[in-house]
Design a protein around this motif. Structure first.
Motif, PDB file in Angstrom:
ATOM      1  N   GLU A   1      10.541 111.097  14.290  1.00  0.00           N
ATOM      2  CA  GLU A   1      10.596 109.718  14.757  1.00  0.00           C
ATOM      3  C   GLU A   1      12.005 109.370  15.230  1.00  0.00           C
ATOM      4  OE1 GLU A   1      10.184 108.126  10.227  1.00  0.00           O
ATOM      5  OE2 GLU A   1       9.810 106.691  11.832  1.00  0.00           O
ATOM      6  N   ALA A   2      12.121 108.243  15.884  1.00  0.00           N
ATOM      7  CA  ALA A   2      13.373 107.896  16.572  1.00  0.00           C
ATOM      8  C   ALA A   2      14.568 107.873  15.621  1.00  0.00           C
ATOM      9  CB  ALA A   2      13.220 106.553  17.267  1.00  0.00           C
ATOM     10  N   ILE A   3      14.307 107.557  14.382  1.00  0.00           N
ATOM     11  CA  ILE A   3      15.406 107.513  13.416  1.00  0.00           C
ATOM     12  C   ILE A   3      16.020 108.917  13.263  1.00  0.00           C
ATOM     13  CG2 ILE A   3      14.062 107.914  11.293  1.00  0.00           C
ATOM     14  CD1 ILE A   3      16.099 104.874  11.397  1.00  0.00           C
TER      15      ILE A   3
ATOM     16  N   LEU B   1      18.267 109.478  16.274  1.00  0.00           N
ATOM     17  CA  LEU B   1      19.530 108.756  16.097  1.00  0.00           C
ATOM     18  C   LEU B   1      20.457 109.517  15.152  1.00  0.00           C
ATOM     19  CD1 LEU B   1      18.009 105.178  15.846  1.00  0.00           C
ATOM     20  CD2 LEU B   1      19.658 105.919  17.571  1.00  0.00           C
TER      21      LEU B   1
ATOM     22  N   TYR C   1      19.683  99.170  11.699  1.00  0.00           N
ATOM     23  CA  TYR C   1      19.748 100.434  12.447  1.00  0.00           C
ATOM     24  C   TYR C   1      21.189 100.756  12.832  1.00  0.00           C
ATOM     25  CZ  TYR C   1      14.672 100.221  12.881  1.00  0.00           C
ATOM     26  OH  TYR C   1      13.336 100.169  12.613  1.00  0.00           O
TER      27      TYR C   1
ATOM     28  N   VAL D   1      22.800  98.997  19.608  1.00  0.00           N
ATOM     29  CA  VAL D   1      21.350  98.853  19.742  1.00  0.00           C
ATOM     30  C   VAL D   1      21.092  97.889  20.904  1.00  0.00           C
ATOM     31  CG1 VAL D   1      19.241  98.022  18.634  1.00  0.00           C
ATOM     32  CG2 VAL D   1      20.935  99.286  17.290  1.00  0.00           C
TER      33      VAL D   1
ATOM     34  N   GLY E   1      17.798  96.370  22.206  1.00  0.00           N
ATOM     35  CA  GLY E   1      16.943  95.261  21.762  1.00  0.00           C
ATOM     36  C   GLY E   1      16.702  95.343  20.259  1.00  0.00           C
ATOM     37  N   GLU E   2      16.675  94.192  19.616  1.00  0.00           N
ATOM     38  CA  GLU E   2      16.428  94.143  18.177  1.00  0.00           C
ATOM     39  C   GLU E   2      15.118  93.411  17.915  1.00  0.00           C
ATOM     40  OE1 GLU E   2      18.061  95.746  16.099  1.00  0.00           O
ATOM     41  OE2 GLU E   2      20.220  95.664  16.419  1.00  0.00           O
TER      42      GLU E   2
ATOM     43  N   ASP F   1      20.784 102.768  21.274  1.00  0.00           N
ATOM     44  CA  ASP F   1      19.472 102.818  20.631  1.00  0.00           C
ATOM     45  C   ASP F   1      18.583 101.854  21.410  1.00  0.00           C
ATOM     46  OD1 ASP F   1      17.224 102.218  19.126  1.00  0.00           O
ATOM     47  OD2 ASP F   1      18.289 102.028  17.227  1.00  0.00           O
TER      48      ASP F   1
ATOM     49  N   VAL G   1      15.194 101.996  21.379  1.00  0.00           N
ATOM     50  CA  VAL G   1      13.826 102.176  20.872  1.00  0.00           C
ATOM     51  C   VAL G   1      13.008 100.892  21.067  1.00  0.00           C
ATOM     52  CG1 VAL G   1      12.405 102.764  18.872  1.00  0.00           C
ATOM     53  CG2 VAL G   1      14.631 103.854  19.174  1.00  0.00           C
ATOM     54  N   ALA G   2      13.630  99.752  20.774  1.00  0.00           N
ATOM     55  CA  ALA G   2      12.893  98.490  20.831  1.00  0.00           C
ATOM     56  C   ALA G   2      13.116  97.757  22.152  1.00  0.00           C
ATOM     57  CB  ALA G   2      13.298  97.606  19.657  1.00  0.00           C
TER      58      ALA G   2
ATOM     59  N   GLN H   1       6.941 104.280  20.230  1.00  0.00           N
ATOM     60  CA  GLN H   1       6.040 103.509  19.356  1.00  0.00           C
ATOM     61  C   GLN H   1       6.122 102.004  19.510  1.00  0.00           C
ATOM     62  OE1 GLN H   1       8.870 105.038  18.379  1.00  0.00           O
ATOM     63  NE2 GLN H   1       9.445 104.585  16.287  1.00  0.00           N
ATOM     64  N   LYS H   2       6.996 101.510  20.384  1.00  0.00           N
ATOM     65  CA  LYS H   2       7.077 100.054  20.539  1.00  0.00           C
ATOM     66  C   LYS H   2       6.397  99.667  21.860  1.00  0.00           C
ATOM     67  CE  LYS H   2       9.606  99.816  16.701  1.00  0.00           C
ATOM     68  NZ  LYS H   2      11.047  99.978  16.498  1.00  0.00           N
TER      69      LYS H   2
HETATM   70  C1  LIG Z   1      11.798 100.759  15.595  1.00  0.00           C
HETATM   71  C2  LIG Z   1      13.222 101.021  15.819  1.00  0.00           C
HETATM   72  C3  LIG Z   1      13.786 102.278  15.580  1.00  0.00           C
HETATM   73  C4  LIG Z   1      12.995 103.444  15.104  1.00  0.00           C
HETATM   74  O1  LIG Z   1      12.679 103.365  13.783  1.00  0.00           O
HETATM   75  P1  LIG Z   1      11.537 104.323  13.226  1.00  0.00           P
HETATM   76  O2  LIG Z   1      11.779 104.273  11.775  1.00  0.00           O
HETATM   77  O3  LIG Z   1      11.744 105.649  13.826  1.00  0.00           O
HETATM   78  O4  LIG Z   1      10.265 103.699  13.674  1.00  0.00           O
HETATM   79  C5  LIG Z   1      15.122 102.466  15.848  1.00  0.00           C
HETATM   80  N1  LIG Z   1      15.889 101.466  16.314  1.00  0.00           N
HETATM   81  C6  LIG Z   1      15.394 100.247  16.564  1.00  0.00           C
HETATM   82  C7  LIG Z   1      16.286  99.185  17.105  1.00  0.00           C
HETATM   83  C8  LIG Z   1      14.046  99.984  16.326  1.00  0.00           C
HETATM   84  O5  LIG Z   1      13.543  98.761  16.577  1.00  0.00           O
END
Ligand SMILES: *Cc1c(COP(=O)(O)O)cnc(C)c1O
Length: 366
Positions: free
Chosen positions: A40-42, A45, A67, A113, A115-116, A142, A144-145, A167-168
């Protein structure tokens, strides 16, 4: 024995795996390499921070959510000195604060990051990227969002390392992620001279060696085929919608929800330009408990409303308008559900205009 399509999935073909990189690159509007990370994206990162962090490599790390905080910790574990720049809780960082911190700390890179989802804000990435370029600083983002919902022209903005997850707003699987890396980005990731194992699961440099620099006939690391098939399907769905259309849908949803909240005389947490296109955060009127409000909105009306997350978000509820929830039907249902829940909890704001605001936003949409 129960039959399930999830059992014995067919192998994901290497040529299709190769195409995932360019398809993800199209979503990011970049010609840079895009590597797929089997986690997963984490994980992606952490891989970036692990490769990049090193003694003598100071990083300005912007923290607008948990994050960002984690990213700074990973960098420090790898030996970097890190200046964490905290925004006002729940709000975006300002470019003035970034300039001041860069002048004081002289970092080699800025991590942020985009978008939050937790607080419903976006950081001013285009400006920050321009500033970073003017100072010769590497940028790590980052996204992801934000990917698929906010404009993110990676090459136009000159972003070096951009981490995304499907996943977003891409409505894809959570167990796989990707990173776009510029040539400058690769040089920085590879410069870390610390002793290392032959293979690390949190290293983009190893994925580059074992995939990008190989003949690309064997997918490295045996990623779960179900995740790859799901990413393939998510991209196909997204490509059918179109990048600009997806961004437009999220931006229209954002405008509609914000117009409705304003028409009720309620306070929006973020200013228009600072607000996320995935979720809209609303300040809950005094006298109503945000948790009760979210519970009623969800439980009684099926609305995609949840409480804010993290420091600064205690008085907020979030209306989700991500991916399929960015459609007209979903937005209309969710704002009506929020309004019904507000009424049930005694909110006595204006009676008319709320739906008109939503209708007007959609009538004027591209
Ligand atoms: C959802 C998200 C992630 C990824 O988190 P996961 O635990 O991999 O789903 C990373 N950064 C941001 C800003 C997010 O919103």
């Amino acid at each position: 024995m129960t039959w399930s399509p999830l059992l014995n999935p067919p192998e994901f073909p290497a040529p299709e795996y190769d195409r995932l990189g360019s398809r993800l690159g199209a979503v990011l509007e970049t010609a840079n390499d895009v590597v797929v990370v089997p986690g997963e994206a984490i994980v992606a990162l952490e891989a970036v921070a692990t490769d990049l962090g090193a003694p003598g490599y100071p990083v300005l790390n912007v923290v607008t959510s948990p994050y960002g905080k984690l990213f700074g910790q990973w960098l420090e574990s790898s030996g970097s000195s890190v200046l964490n720049l905290f925004s006002t809780p729940g709000l975006p960082v300002t470019i003035a604060d970034i300039e001041e911190a860069v002048d004081r700390f002289s970092p080699r890179a800025i991590a942020i990051v985009h978008g939050e989802a937790a607080s419903g804000i976006v950081n001013p990435l285009a400006e920050i990227a321009g500033f970073a370029r003017s100072r010769g600083l590497l940028t790590i983002v980052d996204a992801v969002a934000s990917v698929g919902a906010e404009p993110l022209p990676v090459d136009d903005w000159g972003l070096d390392i951009v981490v995304i997850g499907p996943q977003k707003a891409l409505l894809g699987p959570a167990g796989i992620s990707a990173v776009a890396v510029s040539q400058t980005g690769w040089a920085a990731l590879a410069a870390n001279a610390a002793p290392r194992a032959d293979l690390s699961s949190v290293s983009l440099v190893d994925i580059k060696r074992d995939w990008l620099d190989s003949d690309r006939s064997v997918i490295p690391g045996t990623p779960a085929p179900l995740e790859l098939w799901a990413l393939d399907a998510a991209l196909a769905r997204f490509e059918a919608i179109g990048l600009q259309e997806s961004i437009n849908a999220h931006q229209t949803a954002k405008r509609a929800v914000r117009a409705m909240v304003r028409s009720l005389g309620l306070e929006l947490w973020a200013a228009d330009d600072d607000a996320s296109a995935l979720t809209t955060t609303v300040v809950v009127p005094v006298g109503i408990d945000p948790r009760d409000l979210a519970r009623t909105a969800r439980g009684s009306f099926g609305a995609l409303v949840s409480t804010g997350v993290g420091p600064g978000a205690e008085r907020l509820v979030r209306v989700n308008h991500t991916a399929v929830a960015a459609s007209f039907g979903s937005v209309a249902a969710n704002v009506v559900g929020l309004l019904a829940a507000l009424r049930r909890h005694g909110f006595a704001g204006p009676d008319r205009g709320a739906l008109d605001a939503v209708v007007a936003a959609y009538a004027a949409a591209p």
